[in-house]
Motif scaffolding. Structure first.
Motif, PDB file in Angstrom:
ATOM      1  N   SER A   1      -5.117  58.280  81.558  1.00 26.55           N
ATOM      2  CA  SER A   1      -4.491  58.740  82.801  1.00 26.55           C
ATOM      3  C   SER A   1      -3.399  59.780  82.534  1.00 26.55           C
ATOM      4  N   ARG A   2      -2.679  59.647  81.424  1.00 26.61           N
ATOM      5  CA  ARG A   2      -1.627  60.619  81.129  1.00 26.61           C
ATOM      6  C   ARG A   2      -2.218  61.994  80.847  1.00 26.61           C
TER       7      ARG A   2
ATOM      8  N   SER B   1      -3.271  63.458  84.171  1.00 25.22           N
ATOM      9  CA  SER B   1      -2.179  63.901  85.046  1.00 25.22           C
ATOM     10  C   SER B   1      -1.694  65.296  84.646  1.00 25.22           C
TER      11      SER B   1
ATOM     12  N   ASN C   1      -0.659  66.645  92.373  1.00 23.61           N
ATOM     13  CA  ASN C   1       0.397  65.806  91.821  1.00 23.61           C
ATOM     14  C   ASN C   1       0.081  64.335  92.087  1.00 23.61           C
TER      15      ASN C   1
ATOM     16  N   SER D   1       0.093  60.280  90.579  1.00 27.14           N
ATOM     17  CA  SER D   1       0.745  59.412  89.595  1.00 27.14           C
ATOM     18  C   SER D   1      -0.317  58.818  88.661  1.00 27.14           C
TER      19      SER D   1
ATOM     20  N   THR E   1      -2.198  55.984  90.335  1.00 34.08           N
ATOM     21  CA  THR E   1      -3.257  56.398  91.262  1.00 34.08           C
ATOM     22  C   THR E   1      -4.500  56.821  90.481  1.00 34.08           C
TER      23      THR E   1
END
Length: 345
Positions: free
Chosen positions: A29-30, A33, A39, A41, A44
């Motif tokens: 997820s990082r 992102s 944008n 999180s 999410t």
């Protein structure tokens, strides 16, 4: 299934596949992102990834926090989300130059095209050459030990093909030499079917001076070639070693070994490529969609090519891991097939 995904899910899924294709690593997820223009999180993104996993489009390898696309996910991506790129001018020029006849035989041109495609794609390249009956230049029987011999056939345009045949145990070397001499006196300048018809007529009319053992060798050699040639053409595979350049884990190595074994089953490969000729345009096989690659975890991108009469005469393509760069390689295979098609009579 693509219609079931909302815009956010599609965007996240597309970025996961593109990142995986680039690195071969699970995507977290990082990482996502940082890649996304919207944008969102990490929480999410993780929820969306969980939903995609539930749909069977993503999976978590081992204990990794990241996700990779499943074969079903890759198929969905290729069919519904892939934005196919365009070749650079340099790539087009390289393909055009590599496929020029320049006095070379057709097998030499096809071999060069296969090598070229392998180099440009960093995959193994393969081509199913046209189904034609070429004039012959030389035929020879080579002793392989008790009960086995190798038949070497050389065509006038330089193609060399080999077949292993069974012969009588204890057959003297002189019988193989006599069979070679007999055939070479009759096959030069003739196609295999022409030579076979003439030799069969000679034998039926008892006009041969062969002893029974040598005659049996000749009949076995002709029967072997007649039964395996002509229906599917012949297969050239180049650049298998490139598949080892990007191996990152032992599991990858095991898949590559399985792929090498699949590539060695030439008759099955030819049947599969032959079937490709009944479809139009570039065909994409991902993982277990093809039985031959069920355990190899790889993809094949292949395109038929036609002669000037629009008759499909062969196919060319590449085989690599399922994370190959589809957007770049699909137009590459397509363009190469079109260039080769222009060389066909």
């Amino acid at each position: 299934m693509i219609s079931e995904l909302n815009q956010r899910s599609r965007e996240i899924f597309r970025h996961i596949v593109e990142a995986y294709v680039q690195t071969g690593e699970p995507v977290g997820s990082r990482t996502l992102s940082r890649r996304l223009t919207t944008n969102l999180s990490p929480a999410t993104i993780r929820n969306v990834m969980a939903d995609l996993e539930e749909l069977g489009l993503l999976m978590a390898p081992h204990t990794s926090a990241g996700r990779v696309p499943t074969e079903a996910g890759l198929r969905l991506f290729v069919n519904g989300l892939l934005e196919i790129g365009d070749l650079t001018e340099r790539e087009r020029e390289d393909i055009e130059a590599g496929c020029q006849a320049r006095g070379r035989s057709l097998p030499e041109v096809l071999e060069e095209a296969t090598n070229l495609l392998s180099g440009l794609s960093s995959c193994a390249g393969l081509v199913l050459a046209p189904k034609t009956d070429r004039p012959l230049k030389h035929i020879e029987f080579v002793n392989l030990g008790p009960g086995r011999a190798l038949v070497v056939l050389v065509t006038e345009d330089g193609l060399v093909e080999n077949r292993v045949v069974e012969v009588a145990v204890g057959l003297p070397p002189s019988a193989l030499q006599m069979a070679s001499n007999y055939l070479n006196a009759r096959v030069v300048g003739r196609t295999l079917s022409e030579a076979r018809a003439m030799i069969q007529k000679e034998m039926e009319e008892q006009r041969t001076q062969l002893d029974s053992l040598t005659r049996k060798v000749v009949e076995t050699g002709l029967a072997t070639w007649s039964g395996t040639r002509g229906s599917q053409g012949y297969l050239i595979v180049r650049g298998q070693a490139r598949l080892l350049e990007d191996v990152t884990a032992l599991s990858d190595l095991e898949r590559i070994r399985a792929l090498f074994e699949a590539l060695e089953t030439r008759e099955q490969m030819m049947r599969m490529l032959d079937a490709t000729g009944r479809a139009e345009g570039v065909q994409i096989f991902i993982g277990a969609e093809n039985d031959l690659f069920r355990h190899a975890g790889c993809s094949m991108i292949v395109s038929p090519y036609a002669n000037t009469k629009d008759q499909i005469v062969g196919a060319i393509g590449v085989i690599g891991p399922t994370r190959i760069n589809y957007a770049r390689i699909i137009p590459m295979v397509d363009y190469t097939a079109k260039v080769i098609g222009r060389l066909m009579g």
